[in-house]
Design an enzyme around this catalytic site. Structure first.
Site, PDB file in Angstrom:
ATOM      1  N   GLU A 149      -3.882   5.799 -10.476  1.00  0.00           N
ATOM      2  CA  GLU A 149      -4.859   4.762 -10.108  1.00  0.00           C
ATOM      3  C   GLU A 149      -4.151   3.601  -9.401  1.00  0.00           C
ATOM      4  O   GLU A 149      -4.634   3.075  -8.392  1.00  0.00           O
ATOM      5  CB  GLU A 149      -5.610   4.285 -11.361  1.00  0.00           C
ATOM      6  N   GLU A 151      -6.664  11.580 -18.318  1.00  0.00           N
ATOM      7  CA  GLU A 151      -7.296  10.789 -19.389  1.00  0.00           C
ATOM      8  C   GLU A 151      -8.188  11.636 -20.281  1.00  0.00           C
ATOM      9  O   GLU A 151      -8.333  11.373 -21.478  1.00  0.00           O
ATOM     10  CB  GLU A 151      -8.116   9.645 -18.785  1.00  0.00           C
TER      11      GLU A 151
HETATM   12  C1  3H9 Z   1      -4.723   5.761 -18.779  1.00  0.00           C
HETATM   13  O1  3H9 Z   1      -3.918   5.689 -17.900  1.00  0.00           O
HETATM   14  C2  3H9 Z   1      -6.000   4.978 -18.818  1.00  0.00           C
HETATM   15  C3  3H9 Z   1      -6.362   4.357 -17.506  1.00  0.00           C
HETATM   16  O2  3H9 Z   1      -7.121   5.263 -16.742  1.00  0.00           O
HETATM   17  C4  3H9 Z   1      -7.249   3.151 -17.721  1.00  0.00           C
HETATM   18  C5  3H9 Z   1      -6.660   1.987 -18.470  1.00  0.00           C
HETATM   19  C6  3H9 Z   1      -7.521   0.760 -18.473  1.00  0.00           C
HETATM   20  N1  3H9 Z   1       1.859   5.422 -22.963  1.00  0.00           N
HETATM   21  O3  3H9 Z   1       5.784  13.308 -23.227  1.00  0.00           O
HETATM   22  P1  3H9 Z   1       7.175  12.857 -23.390  1.00  0.00           P
HETATM   23  C7  3H9 Z   1       5.880   8.237 -24.485  1.00  0.00           C
HETATM   24  S1  3H9 Z   1      -4.447   6.761 -20.132  1.00  0.00           S
HETATM   25  C8  3H9 Z   1       2.733   5.199 -23.963  1.00  0.00           C
HETATM   26  O4  3H9 Z   1       7.934  13.342 -24.567  1.00  0.00           O
HETATM   27  P2  3H9 Z   1       7.953  14.336 -21.049  1.00  0.00           P
HETATM   28  C9  3H9 Z   1       5.794   9.427 -25.416  1.00  0.00           C
HETATM   29  O5  3H9 Z   1       5.024   9.131 -26.546  1.00  0.00           O
HETATM   30  C10 3H9 Z   1      -2.848   7.472 -19.857  1.00  0.00           C
HETATM   31  N2  3H9 Z   1       3.729   6.063 -24.258  1.00  0.00           N
HETATM   32  O6  3H9 Z   1       8.056  13.128 -22.078  1.00  0.00           O
HETATM   33  C11 3H9 Z   1       7.250   9.652 -25.736  1.00  0.00           C
HETATM   34  O7  3H9 Z   1       7.632   8.713 -26.719  1.00  0.00           O
HETATM   35  P3  3H9 Z   1       8.737   9.095 -27.799  1.00  0.00           P
HETATM   36  C12 3H9 Z   1      -2.889   8.576 -18.891  1.00  0.00           C
HETATM   37  C13 3H9 Z   1       3.859   7.157 -23.510  1.00  0.00           C
HETATM   38  O8  3H9 Z   1       9.041  14.131 -20.080  1.00  0.00           O
HETATM   39  C14 3H9 Z   1       7.955   9.296 -24.439  1.00  0.00           C
HETATM   40  O9  3H9 Z   1       7.036   8.466 -23.728  1.00  0.00           O
HETATM   41  N3  3H9 Z   1      -1.595   9.204 -18.814  1.00  0.00           N
HETATM   42  C15 3H9 Z   1       2.985   7.434 -22.465  1.00  0.00           C
HETATM   43  O10 3H9 Z   1       7.845  15.640 -21.786  1.00  0.00           O
HETATM   44  C16 3H9 Z   1       8.308  10.484 -23.576  1.00  0.00           C
HETATM   45  O11 3H9 Z   1       7.136  11.270 -23.391  1.00  0.00           O
HETATM   46  C17 3H9 Z   1      -1.266  10.263 -19.570  1.00  0.00           C
HETATM   47  O12 3H9 Z   1      -2.044  10.756 -20.323  1.00  0.00           O
HETATM   48  C18 3H9 Z   1       1.944   6.508 -22.195  1.00  0.00           C
HETATM   49  N4  3H9 Z   1       1.083   6.690 -21.183  1.00  0.00           N
HETATM   50  O13 3H9 Z   1       6.563  14.146 -20.320  1.00  0.00           O
HETATM   51  C19 3H9 Z   1       0.128  10.792 -19.394  1.00  0.00           C
HETATM   52  N5  3H9 Z   1       3.343   8.613 -21.896  1.00  0.00           N
HETATM   53  O14 3H9 Z   1       9.974   9.420 -27.035  1.00  0.00           O
HETATM   54  C20 3H9 Z   1       0.828  10.846 -20.723  1.00  0.00           C
HETATM   55  C21 3H9 Z   1       4.417   9.034 -22.580  1.00  0.00           C
HETATM   56  O15 3H9 Z   1       8.822   7.885 -28.668  1.00  0.00           O
HETATM   57  N6  3H9 Z   1       2.193  11.272 -20.656  1.00  0.00           N
HETATM   58  N7  3H9 Z   1       4.742   8.160 -23.557  1.00  0.00           N
HETATM   59  O16 3H9 Z   1       8.184  10.297 -28.508  1.00  0.00           O
HETATM   60  C22 3H9 Z   1       2.596  12.534 -20.374  1.00  0.00           C
HETATM   61  O17 3H9 Z   1       1.823  13.407 -20.074  1.00  0.00           O
HETATM   62  C23 3H9 Z   1       4.057  12.850 -20.499  1.00  0.00           C
HETATM   63  O18 3H9 Z   1       4.654  11.849 -21.282  1.00  0.00           O
HETATM   64  C24 3H9 Z   1       4.822  12.915 -19.158  1.00  0.00           C
HETATM   65  C25 3H9 Z   1       6.359  13.062 -19.465  1.00  0.00           C
HETATM   66  C26 3H9 Z   1       4.362  14.143 -18.381  1.00  0.00           C
HETATM   67  C27 3H9 Z   1       4.648  11.676 -18.352  1.00  0.00           C
END
Ligand code: 3H9
Length: 699
Positions: free
Chosen positions: A105, A125
């Site tokens: 976004e 999301e």
């Molecule tokens: C959104 O964006 C809403 C908006 O539309 C509107 C808002 C108003 N936040 O997965 P990993 C942490 S909703 C906080 O193991 P990888 C995760 O918990 C969001 N923390 O790594 C972990 O912590 P820990 C939409 C986050 O390399 C560490 O980072 N976005 C977030 O296997 C490493 O993560 C998503 O849904 C976050 N957004 O994968 C994407 N993301 O080490 C969510 C990660 O303490 N993220 N953490 O356990 C992912 O899909 C994967 O993390 C990603 C990397 C593919 C990026």
């Protein structure tokens, strides 16, 4: 600005770099510093344009999910995206890694987007029970068209940069150094007086999109995303993009985002997001624990389970030796594996050449000497202690030192199995779930003497074969089956009480489970449950317990495989069978079980709360490390819908006081034997706390 965002100018172009490890989530601090950077750009006479780029392994992976339960801090992400777009100076987003959710976004708020070829973009999301809430539902259809935007947002699946380029989400691919390439691109846009492309001002292409399109789309979703709330809200946002002004449609997006965020679905799905990551953290097995190399695997037993397990390793590129007691069994087992691969070829998921290659990675044998060199051996023979002990004695004799000896037992005492070897530290449980090539869950069972290194290797191996590994302790049935037994027990008792299995299954299916308990039993085979019940040594003496499993099994009605079990089968179609209810009525009379009326809610309560009560015991005894681990087990191995969050999260959301009160009600009705509240549940209910709070406070 803060240390989260840096600003520097190179040859008249500002580079705004976000640096918020590990994934550059858009926390309040990042939003604030980014906001300041845009102000600085506007005031900076030395910069005519900017590149927005991220440090570390990825572009912004979204809004910071940990902030969703707290009050929103300014600046809000949608406002930041609008501010980027409103900039009078051109801004180019430079994407590497993944631009997800709020990350994409943000990129769509910029005037142009370039990316490395390996980058991925998406709006996931929906996986958190949300609609994109920072203008994404309005921007994506403008760039990619309605159909593509809907597919990306309702599936949550990211797409590659090339596909993004084709779809119009990405404007340019950069080979080589992203920063240098993005700067050159910004320079080129400046020099050619490229317009400030403001996505919100683009039209949504409405060609071929009408009410019928949306009703068909919704119909498709009702199959693919049965029971989920957020995908339907995403469709509403896209309809608003077509039917309302941009400003009005943003209000719709905001309203639906808030609605989703407050929903139990989103709470459940956000909980699972973190639980599935936390599950990999084992308190006494630190991250730097050495892992053993697994280059060759052996599977003992070529039955359905053994074959499925072997395929998991082959699919991950690890050669497998498959051992059976005789050639006929071996031929049969390999035939099934080949047939499974052939189905994948028919469906276009693999080529004939890949099939040959996969089969070439399997070495069949009937000789234990051939498993001597395996780094990991997985035993998948009959679920009988005596046979397991025999296999492990043999493995201990032949396997090389340092090999990991794993049992696929679904319930038996791993320590008793390990004790027949001279290396209990190398023995572990790897409990795959049927069908092993499909189900994501792997229960990793830690014996009393299992070494930390062996646990770390098992966890890493689970990841390698794309399973969700959850570490559990030794007890009958471990975590999953131990908690599933009460659920089955109640379903069985309901039959005796005159409640037709098809009704129970329908209520459970409507609650969201992939299948009802009776359908599951018929699929697995009633004989499987019959055997398991007999293996359970300290099972309380209760003639009513799972009575119908015993009666039907002894009649040879074993389920789908014999054409009749609890249901009768016409092909694979389950048909309610009046004869079964007649048998249940007779049995109930003989056992003195009362016939009752029950509400749908009552059915769910008995099935789920009996399971949750057992879950509380599992936690007390330390068999599961955290409540979230139990939840991960049930959504990945037992068909529980993600929007319920798993049994323990569901209990927290219902309120432990209510769960406890209901359990007491059933205790009054059915007695102490099965319905004594777990002490932990009682304590938490009386203190007004949740499993989550209990978990957080004991750290
Ligand atoms: C959104 O964006 C809403 C908006 O539309 C509107 C808002 C108003 N936040 O997965 P990993 C942490 S909703 C906080 O193991 P990888 C995760 O918990 C969001 N923390 O790594 C972990 O912590 P820990 C939409 C986050 O390399 C560490 O980072 N976005 C977030 O296997 C490493 O993560 C998503 O849904 C976050 N957004 O994968 C994407 N993301 O080490 C969510 C990660 O303490 N993220 N953490 O356990 C992912 O899909 C994967 O993390 C990603 C990397 C593919 C990026």
């Amino acid at each position: 600005m803060s240390d989260k965002t840096s600003y520097e100018v190179t040859d008249g172009i500002a580079v705004i770099t976000i640096d918020n490890p590990p994934v550059n989530a858009m926390s309040a601090a990042v939003r604030k510093s980014c906001w300041d950077a845009i102000d600085k750009l506007a005031a900076d006479a030395s910069a005519g344009a900017a590149v927005l780029i991220c440090a570390g392994r990825t572009f912004i992976a979204g809004a910071d999910i940990t902030e969703f339960d707290k009050p929103v801090e300014d600046p809000w992400l949608p406002d930041l995206v609008e501010k980027l777009e409103a900039s009078e100076k051109l801004i180019v987003a430079a994407v590497h890694g993944t631009a997800l959710g709020g990350g994409l976004e943000t990129a769509m708020g910029c005037h142009y987007r370039c990316a490395l070829p390996g980058a991925r973009v998406g709006l996931p999301e929906v996986n958190l029970g949300l609609v994109p809430g920072a203008t994404g539902t309005q921007r994506l259809p403008r760039l990619a068209g309605v159909r593509k935007a809907l597919d990306i947002m309702t599936s949550g699946r990211p797409i590659g940069a090339e596909e993004g380029l084709e779809a119009g989400i990405i404007d340019k691919l950069i080979d080589g150094d992203l920063r240098a390439g993005a700067l050159a691109y910004a320079r080129e846009l400046l020099d050619t007086h490229a317009p400030l492309k403001r996505v919100s001002q683009l039209e949504v292409a409405a060609g071929g999109i009408d009410d019928e399109f949306f009703s068909e789309y919704l119909q498709g979703l009702s199959r693919k995303a049965r029971g989920f709330f957020a995908p339907l809200q995403i469709v509403k946002c896209v309809q608003a993009a077509l039917n309302e002004s941009y400003r009005d449609a943003l209000k719709t997006e905001r309203r639906l985002f808030d609605e989703c965020k407050a929903s139990s679905h989103s709470q459940a799905q956000r909980h699972l997001f973190f639980a599935e990551r936390e599950v990999a953290k084992i308190p006494d097995v630190p991250k730097n624990t050495p892992v053993r190399e697994i280059n060759r695997v052996a599977v003992i037993g070529a039955g359905t389970m053994g074959g499925g397990i072997a395929m998991n390793f082959v699919n991950a590129g690890i050669p497998v030796t498959v051992l059976e007691v005789d050639q006929a069994g071996l031929d049969r087992g390999l035939g099934v594996i080949r047939k499974n691969y052939a189905v994948a070829v028919d469906k276009g998921r693999m080529t004939q050449a890949q099939l040959q290659q996969a089969m070439g990675m399997i070495a069949p044998t009937t000789d234990y000497a051939d498993v001597a060199s395996a780094d990991l051996v997985v035993e998948a023979v009959f679920e009988t202690m005596q046979i397991k002990k025999h296999v492990f004695t043999k493995l201990d004799e032949v396997c090389k030192q340092g090999a990991i000896l794993a049992s696929n037992t679904s319930s038996l005492d791993l320590d008793e199995i390990a004790a027949v070897t001279n290396r209990p530290q190398d023995v572990i449980g790897l409990h795959f779930f049927a069908p092993a090539k499909v189900m994501k869950l792997l229960e990793i069972v830690r014996g009393e003497k299992t070494a930390g290194e062996v646990i770390a290797t098992a966890m890493a191996t689970a990841k390698k074969i794309r399973k969700v590994g959850v570490l559990v302790g030794v007890c009958f049935g471990f975590v999953g089956n131990r908690m599933f037994f009460p659920y089955i027990r109640e379903a069985q008792l309901m039959m005796l009480e005159g409640i037709p299995p098809e009704r129970v299954d329908q209520v459970v299916y409507d609650w969201g489970m992939a299948m009802g308990p009776h359908a599951v039993m018929d699929l697995s085979g009633l004989d499987v449950f019959y055997k398991l019940n007999n293996e359970w040594q300290d099972r309380p003496d209760d003639p009513v317990y799972c009575r119908m499993i015993n009666v039907l099994s002894e009649m040879g009605r074993l389920g789908q495989k014999t054409g009749a079990g609890t249901y009768r089968y016409e092909g694979r179609k389950a048909v309610p069978d009046a004869e079964v209810m007649e048998i249940a009525r007779r049995e109930a009379q003989a056992l003195g079980v009362q016939q009752i009326e029950v509400s749908d809610e009552g059915i769910i309560e008995r099935l789920l709360y009996s399971m949750i009560n057992e879950g509380a015991r599992v936690l007390e005894e330390g068999i599961a490390i955290r409540p979230g681990d139990i939840d991960v087990i049930f959504v990945n191995g037992y068909g529980m819908p993600r929007y319920r969050g798993g049994p323990m999260k569901y209990a927290d959301m219902v309120g432990l006081d209510k769960v406890y009160a209901a359990i007491n009600k059933y205790r009054d009705r059915y007695g102490d034997l099965w319905w004594t509240p777990a002490p932990l549940l009682k304590q938490l209910a009386e203190e007004g706390r949740s499993f989550r709070e209990w978990n957080e406070n004991r750290r």
